[in-house]
Scaffold this motif. Sequence first.
Motif, short mmCIF file in Angstrom:
data_model
loop_
_atom_site.label_atom_id
_atom_site.label_comp_id
_atom_site.label_asym_id
_atom_site.label_seq_id
_atom_site.Cartn_x
_atom_site.Cartn_y
_atom_site.Cartn_z
N UNK A 129 0.81 -1.22 0.00
CA UNK A 129 0.00 0.00 0.00
C UNK A 129 0.84 1.27 0.00
N UNK A 130 2.10 1.17 0.45
CA UNK A 130 2.99 2.34 0.44
C UNK A 130 3.73 2.49 -0.88
N UNK A 131 3.59 1.48 -1.77
CA UNK A 131 4.34 1.51 -3.03
C UNK A 131 3.43 1.17 -4.21
N UNK A 132 2.24 1.74 -4.19
CA UNK A 132 1.29 1.64 -5.30
C UNK A 132 0.99 0.20 -5.69
N UNK A 133 0.99 -0.68 -4.69
CA UNK A 133 0.64 -2.07 -4.92
C UNK A 133 1.80 -2.98 -5.29
N UNK A 134 2.98 -2.44 -5.47
CA UNK A 134 4.13 -3.26 -5.83
C UNK A 134 4.59 -4.10 -4.64
N UNK A 135 4.93 -5.36 -4.90
CA UNK A 135 5.42 -6.27 -3.88
C UNK A 135 6.91 -6.56 -4.11
N UNK A 136 7.57 -7.01 -3.08
CA UNK A 136 8.99 -7.33 -3.21
C UNK A 136 9.87 -6.09 -3.16
N UNK A 137 9.45 -5.09 -2.40
CA UNK A 137 10.23 -3.87 -2.26
C UNK A 137 11.33 -4.06 -1.22
N UNK A 138 12.51 -3.57 -1.52
CA UNK A 138 13.60 -3.56 -0.56
C UNK A 138 14.12 -2.13 -0.46
N UNK A 139 14.92 -1.86 0.56
CA UNK A 139 15.48 -0.52 0.69
C UNK A 139 16.88 -0.60 1.28
N UNK A 140 17.63 0.47 1.10
CA UNK A 140 18.91 0.61 1.78
C UNK A 140 19.03 2.04 2.26
N UNK A 141 19.75 2.24 3.34
CA UNK A 141 19.92 3.57 3.91
C UNK A 141 21.31 4.08 3.61
N UNK A 142 21.37 5.28 3.04
CA UNK A 142 22.63 5.94 2.76
C UNK A 142 22.63 7.26 3.51
N UNK A 143 23.20 7.22 4.72
CA UNK A 143 23.14 8.37 5.63
C UNK A 143 21.68 8.71 5.90
N UNK A 144 21.21 9.88 5.50
CA UNK A 144 19.83 10.27 5.79
C UNK A 144 18.88 9.92 4.65
N UNK A 145 19.41 9.30 3.61
CA UNK A 145 18.60 9.02 2.43
C UNK A 145 18.23 7.55 2.36
N UNK A 146 16.93 7.27 2.16
CA UNK A 146 16.43 5.92 1.99
C UNK A 146 16.16 5.67 0.50
#
Length: 357
Positions: A305-322
């Motif tokens: 629901x936070x990504x317009x219905x897309x599944x399999x989302x991952x993230x990485x943090x680069x200092x203050x940027x996601x």
Amino acid sequence: MPFKKNANYLFIFIFIFCVTTGFSQNNSKFKVVLDAGHGGKDPGAVKNGVQEKDVVLDVVLKLGKILERHKEIEVVYTRKTDVFVELRERAQIANKAKANLFVSVHCNSVKAGNPIGAMTLVMGMSRTGTNLEIAKTENAVIFQEKDYKNKYKGFDPNNPETLIGLKIVQEESLLQSIEFATMIQNQFKNELKRKDKGVHQQPLWVLDATVMPGVLIELGFVSHPEEAKYLDSEKGKDEMSVSISKAILAYKNDVFDGKDITQSDNSIPEVTTTLNVPKEISKSAQTYYKVQISAGTKKLEIKPSNFKGLRGITFEQDKKLYKYYYGEETDYNECKKKLEEAKKKGYKSAYIVTFTN
């Protein structure tokens, strides 16, 4: 349509030259290049009695005066008077200065319709709709330069297939550009209550040729009668220069303060864009691909629901940027399918990033 072989060699050479000539940040001051678009024989957009070249020069000079009050900031101008400066020279000024940030200021105009509002552009791959027309307009100044066919050989401002060349955009620089562009638009929207036309990625030569984070700001539409009055007024110019200065200071504080900016990185980054990649290098046991769909300072819960219905989302943090990614493929062509899925969901500025184990 694929690029011609000789164009491949030309643009690869330009890219390698730009990167390997060295780009080290000034170790004592945060250096900003302010670029007032057009000038001299090139008036830019002219509507409702307003010339783009005059508005943007006034805004840049006001902006420069604000920034120069800060001792830790050095301001470099591509022009301070009504003179014509070639696109190539603007980029050379920024690269020679080894600037930390490149800010090009323009005004918008359309032939049909009556849009209103400010937008900020960063270098990117999008080639659709109105924004492509803006890219063509801003690039078209090339035709006013002497011997432009030789200077920009292989680059046709009117041909979408050659608008971006083959220079690979450095991921970190692009993400910093997007972050800065967002700060500018937030200032316009929240502080000035201007119509927010958003942040867009476009194939603009002057941004492609500069090797530091940079943006091209479209202050508003001179083709809109009321907005033209605002853009040409001292009140409007003062407000816009203050807003942009606040964004620059916020960016400096957020991205550069406390960071060692004396390092020089002369290596060519391993980043893949949406250009075609030959099949023989599309698979590797050590290489995989993801679609970057967004980046921001806010951490989002990983749910569809936070990504317009897309599944399999991952993230990485680069200092203050996601940084948020969709999919993970070892086959580049499969990742291109993921890219198309993301764009259909509304992530028009999504692009492919290469990772190496």
